[in-house]
Design a protein around this motif. Structure first.
Motif, short mmCIF file in Angstrom:
data_model
loop_
_atom_site.label_atom_id
_atom_site.label_comp_id
_atom_site.label_asym_id
_atom_site.label_seq_id
_atom_site.Cartn_x
_atom_site.Cartn_y
_atom_site.Cartn_z
N PRO A 116 1.36 -1.41 -0.22
CA PRO A 116 -0.02 -0.16 -0.32
C PRO A 116 0.63 1.38 -0.07
O PRO A 116 2.11 1.20 0.54
N SER A 117 0.24 2.27 -1.00
CA SER A 117 1.09 3.71 -0.47
C SER A 117 -0.16 4.74 0.46
O SER A 117 -0.42 4.18 0.52
N TYR A 118 0.85 5.51 1.49
CA TYR A 118 0.62 5.91 2.71
C TYR A 118 0.42 7.37 1.50
O TYR A 118 1.86 7.73 1.64
N HIS A 119 -0.01 8.32 1.25
CA HIS A 119 -0.11 9.85 0.79
C HIS A 119 -0.55 10.76 0.96
O HIS A 119 -2.07 10.51 1.06
N ARG A 120 -0.51 12.14 2.04
CA ARG A 120 -1.34 12.73 2.96
C ARG A 120 -2.40 13.46 1.69
O ARG A 120 -3.39 13.71 2.62
N GLU A 121 -2.30 14.31 1.41
CA GLU A 121 -3.06 14.55 0.05
C GLU A 121 -4.15 13.40 -0.74
O GLU A 121 -4.82 13.89 -0.84
N TRP A 122 -3.79 11.89 -0.72
CA TRP A 122 -4.63 11.32 -0.82
C TRP A 122 -5.94 11.37 0.24
O TRP A 122 -7.10 11.32 -0.14
N TRP A 123 -5.11 11.36 1.11
CA TRP A 123 -6.59 11.18 2.39
C TRP A 123 -7.14 12.23 2.64
O TRP A 123 -8.40 12.32 3.08
N GLU A 124 -7.04 13.70 2.42
CA GLU A 124 -6.38 14.75 2.70
C GLU A 124 -8.14 14.35 1.42
O GLU A 124 -9.39 14.87 1.48
N ALA A 125 -8.23 14.26 0.04
CA ALA A 125 -8.72 13.79 -1.07
C ALA A 125 -9.96 13.26 -0.32
O ALA A 125 -11.36 13.56 -0.63
N TYR A 126 -9.70 12.21 0.10
CA TYR A 126 -10.57 10.86 0.80
C TYR A 126 -11.86 11.55 1.33
O TYR A 126 -12.99 10.92 1.64
N GLN A 127 -11.26 12.78 2.63
CA GLN A 127 -12.09 13.19 3.13
C GLN A 127 -13.08 14.06 2.59
O GLN A 127 -14.40 14.03 3.50
N VAL A 128 -12.61 14.72 1.83
CA VAL A 128 -12.95 15.73 0.89
C VAL A 128 -14.59 15.21 0.34
O VAL A 128 -15.38 15.35 0.14
N VAL A 129 -14.01 14.26 -0.66
CA VAL A 129 -14.49 13.02 -1.16
C VAL A 129 -16.15 12.33 -0.15
O VAL A 129 -17.12 12.61 -0.82
N ASN A 130 -15.32 12.28 0.94
CA ASN A 130 -16.51 11.47 1.61
C ASN A 130 -17.64 12.50 2.09
O ASN A 130 -18.50 12.02 2.48
N GLN A 131 -17.11 14.04 2.67
CA GLN A 131 -18.58 14.51 3.07
C GLN A 131 -19.04 14.96 1.71
O GLN A 131 -20.01 14.82 2.23
N ARG A 132 -18.59 14.71 0.44
CA ARG A 132 -19.31 15.25 -1.12
C ARG A 132 -20.55 14.37 -0.86
O ARG A 132 -21.29 14.56 -1.05
N PHE A 133 -20.10 12.70 -0.29
CA PHE A 133 -21.29 11.71 -0.99
C PHE A 133 -21.51 12.21 0.43
O PHE A 133 -22.69 11.86 0.70
N THR A 134 -21.63 12.67 1.24
CA THR A 134 -22.43 12.85 2.72
C THR A 134 -23.28 13.35 2.69
O THR A 134 -24.74 13.01 3.05
N ASP A 135 -22.94 15.09 2.17
CA ASP A 135 -23.59 15.85 1.80
C ASP A 135 -24.93 15.95 1.12
O ASP A 135 -26.54 16.01 0.85
N ALA A 136 -24.68 15.32 -0.02
CA ALA A 136 -25.51 13.97 -1.58
C ALA A 136 -26.21 13.36 -0.68
O ALA A 136 -27.82 13.58 -0.76
N ALA A 137 -26.27 12.14 0.24
CA ALA A 137 -27.25 11.49 0.88
C ALA A 137 -28.48 12.53 1.77
O ALA A 137 -29.41 12.66 1.81
N ALA A 138 -27.62 13.55 3.16
CA ALA A 138 -28.52 13.59 3.30
C ALA A 138 -29.13 15.26 2.95
O ALA A 138 -30.86 15.16 3.64
N GLU A 139 -29.06 15.43 1.70
CA GLU A 139 -30.38 15.82 0.97
C GLU A 139 -31.10 15.58 0.58
O GLU A 139 -32.55 15.89 0.66
N VAL A 140 -31.00 14.02 0.22
CA VAL A 140 -31.67 14.04 -0.58
C VAL A 140 -32.61 12.56 0.44
O VAL A 140 -33.59 11.59 0.24
N ALA A 141 -31.98 12.10 1.56
CA ALA A 141 -33.68 11.37 2.69
C ALA A 141 -33.72 12.18 3.42
O ALA A 141 -34.25 13.17 4.06
N ALA A 142 -35.16 11.64 3.61
CA ALA A 142 -36.65 12.01 4.35
C ALA A 142 -36.18 11.86 5.67
O ALA A 142 -35.28 11.04 6.18
N PRO A 143 -36.91 12.37 7.00
CA PRO A 143 -36.72 12.59 8.65
C PRO A 143 -37.09 11.04 8.63
O PRO A 143 -37.60 10.28 8.06
N GLY A 144 -35.80 10.77 9.59
CA GLY A 144 -35.46 9.17 9.70
C GLY A 144 -35.43 7.75 8.41
O GLY A 144 -35.15 7.30 8.93
#
Ligand code: F6P
Length: 478
Positions: A106-134
């Motif tokens: 495996p390769s460990y690169h800090r800028e890859w980890w940065e991108a992983y966090q940013v993209v995970n947040q974007r998927f989170t926002d997209a899911a939060a936006e289309v989710a009905a309450p509960g």
């Protein structure tokens, strides 16, 4: 597409079930995405009124939500740099080799980890936006391990499940990851964290104990501290072996046109006595090199005669810009070229090597035509190809050789179980499969088919989602 804010059930995965394909003449269309995740989840989504949040497979695509083949899709865009750092980098050059027993480094690169966090947040926002309450949100796989905690922070009303389609490694290996604590913290945002095998769930709870202390887990329950000092929650970590839509594969394999196509394939291969088949994404975890080595030695030693037997190897293109995958392709194709050069005749090839993906119809015909199916993975979360082969063999014939390092080996005990590192053992099993009497083939296949039918993809998703709702109810009534 239904009202996008009103979804009670949402699947979030790195890829949508379809990829955007742009032809050289500029025309664009959708094609089914590669891999077992889509095979398993597509029928689940078809049966529910949910939305599927994911990436459309090409960089810089800004698309509105749309419906394709009856499934509501919510595309998440990725820039070219994010594809490189989040998808090819952190997901497939850090986590993938780490979670598969470091077969490749495996390769460990800090800028890859940065991108992983940013993209995970974007998927989170997209899911939060289309989710009905509960709503129930089901997050899939290693590319999105931070989403559960991000989503809980944003939408504490949601019921959140996570399923890991690949292995979870022992702590001795996992501990290499510089961000090991953050990933575990991300996963613990879910009410239920599902794994393929009991061993994977055990590895995860052991990682939790090592990172949070020995009293944080009891059986499948994990006490999760609140990030803001509030009361603890309980999360559950448990095995749910994934499966396929068994009935639809069987139905496909019973169609007269599939049976006819299987006959044609055999004829086009020169009517050999034995067809051996390998079907894999071209990935170093699949043990294709080990399989070729064993096959080559059997040819060399005269245990297999070209013309009498042939190996069909379907190696579907995968992650082609990641260096380890480019190198693997070169190695495999060099080996196939050498073996064919040495052993093929004018009329018969030793190996039919196909670097393509095929539609399900063609796969079903190939499975029906194959006398021996070779699954020699060095490490594999489940391996749904093994289950597809069994589901298609309504004639109770065919021999499955299955690596003990594939999750499927926990269930399919009546396959010929092999250790792909033991080349002599692998050769012996291949010869045993070649010579296996019809009666033994039939009795093994009948038992494999019972196992596969007992746990099909709808029992997998039902059992995950029922446990998820129970765990969420229990956690909320604490
Ligand atoms: O199950 C493993 C997995 O990575 C899935 O998440 C994915 O759909 C499949 O293999 C194919 O991989 P990729 O999306 O990288 O082509």
């Amino acid at each position: 597409m239904t009202d996008s804010s009103q979804n009670d059930f949402i699947v979030v995965s790195n890829r949508l079930p379809v990829d955007r394909v742009v032809e050289p003449d500029g025309t664009a269309h959708w094609r089914r995405s590669p891999g077992g995740l889509v095979t398993a989840l597509e029928p689940v989504m078809r049966a529910s009124e949910g939305a599927w949040v994911g990436w459309a497979g090409k960089p810089d695509l800004e698309l509105e939500p749309f419906t394709e083949d009856g499934i509501d899709l919510v595309p998440v865009p990725l820039s070219a740099l994010e594809v490189q750092r989040y998808y090819e980098g952190f997901s497939n050059d850090t986590l993938w080799p780490l979670y598969h027993d470091v077969i490749a480094a495996p390769s460990y690169h800090r800028e890859w980890w940065e991108a992983y966090q940013v993209v995970n947040q974007r998927f989170t926002d997209a899911a939060a936006e289309v989710a009905a309450p509960g709503a129930t949100v089901w997050v899939q796989d290693y590319q999105l391990q931070l989403v559960p905690a991000m989503l809980r922070a944003q939408r504490p009303d949601l019921v959140i499940g996570f399923f890991n389609h690949i292995p979870f490694p022992p702590y001795g290996i996992y501990a290499q990851l510089p961000w090991r604590r953050q990933i575990v913290e991300g996963l613990l945002g879910a009410d239920l964290i599902g794994f393929q095998r009991v061993a994977d769930a055990g590895n995860f709870t052991r990682a939790v104990r090592r990172l949070y202390g020995p009293t944080t887990t009891k059986g499948t329950s994990i006490r999760v501290p609140s990030p803001d000092g509030g009361p603890e929650r309980i999360a559950i970590a448990k095995a749910f072996p994934i499966s396929i839509d068994v009935a639809s594969f069987e139905e496909l394999a019973r169609r007269p046109e599939t049976i006819e196509r299987a006959r044609q394939i055999r004829e086009e291969l020169g009517n050999p006595t034995t067809i051996m088949l390998g079907v894999d994404r071209l990935d170093y975890t699949k043990g294709i090199r080990h399989r070729l080595k064993a096959y080559g030695e059997l040819l060399r030693d005269g245990d297999i005669e070209v013309g009498d037997a042939v190996l069909v190897q379907v190696a579907s293109p995968s992650r082609e810009r990641v260096a380890a995958y480019m190198q693997l392709r070169d190695e495999i194709e060099l080996t196939v070229g050498r073996l064919n050069g040495t052993y093929s005749t004018i009329s018969h090839s030793a190996i039919a090597y196909l670097h393509h993906g095929y539609p399900r119809e063609e796969m079903a015909a190939l499975y029906l035509a194959a006398d021996i199916m070779l699954v020699t993975a060095l490490r594999d979360g489940m391996n749904l190809v093994a289950k597809e082969y069994v589901a298609c063999r309504h004639d109770d014939d065919g021999v499955l050789l299955l690596s003990e390092f594939a999750g499927a080996a926990d269930e399919l005990k009546n396959a010929l179980l092999i250790n792909p590192h033991d080349i002599d053992g692998l050769k012996e099993s291949m010869v045993k499969a070649l010579r296996m009497p019809k009666k033994e083939r039939a009795s093994r296949m009948r038992s494999l088919r019972r196992r596969v039918r007992d746990n099909d993809v709808s029992s997998w998703s039902d059992s995950f989602l029922t446990t998820l709702r129970q765990s969420a109810d229990a956690a909320r009534s604490m």
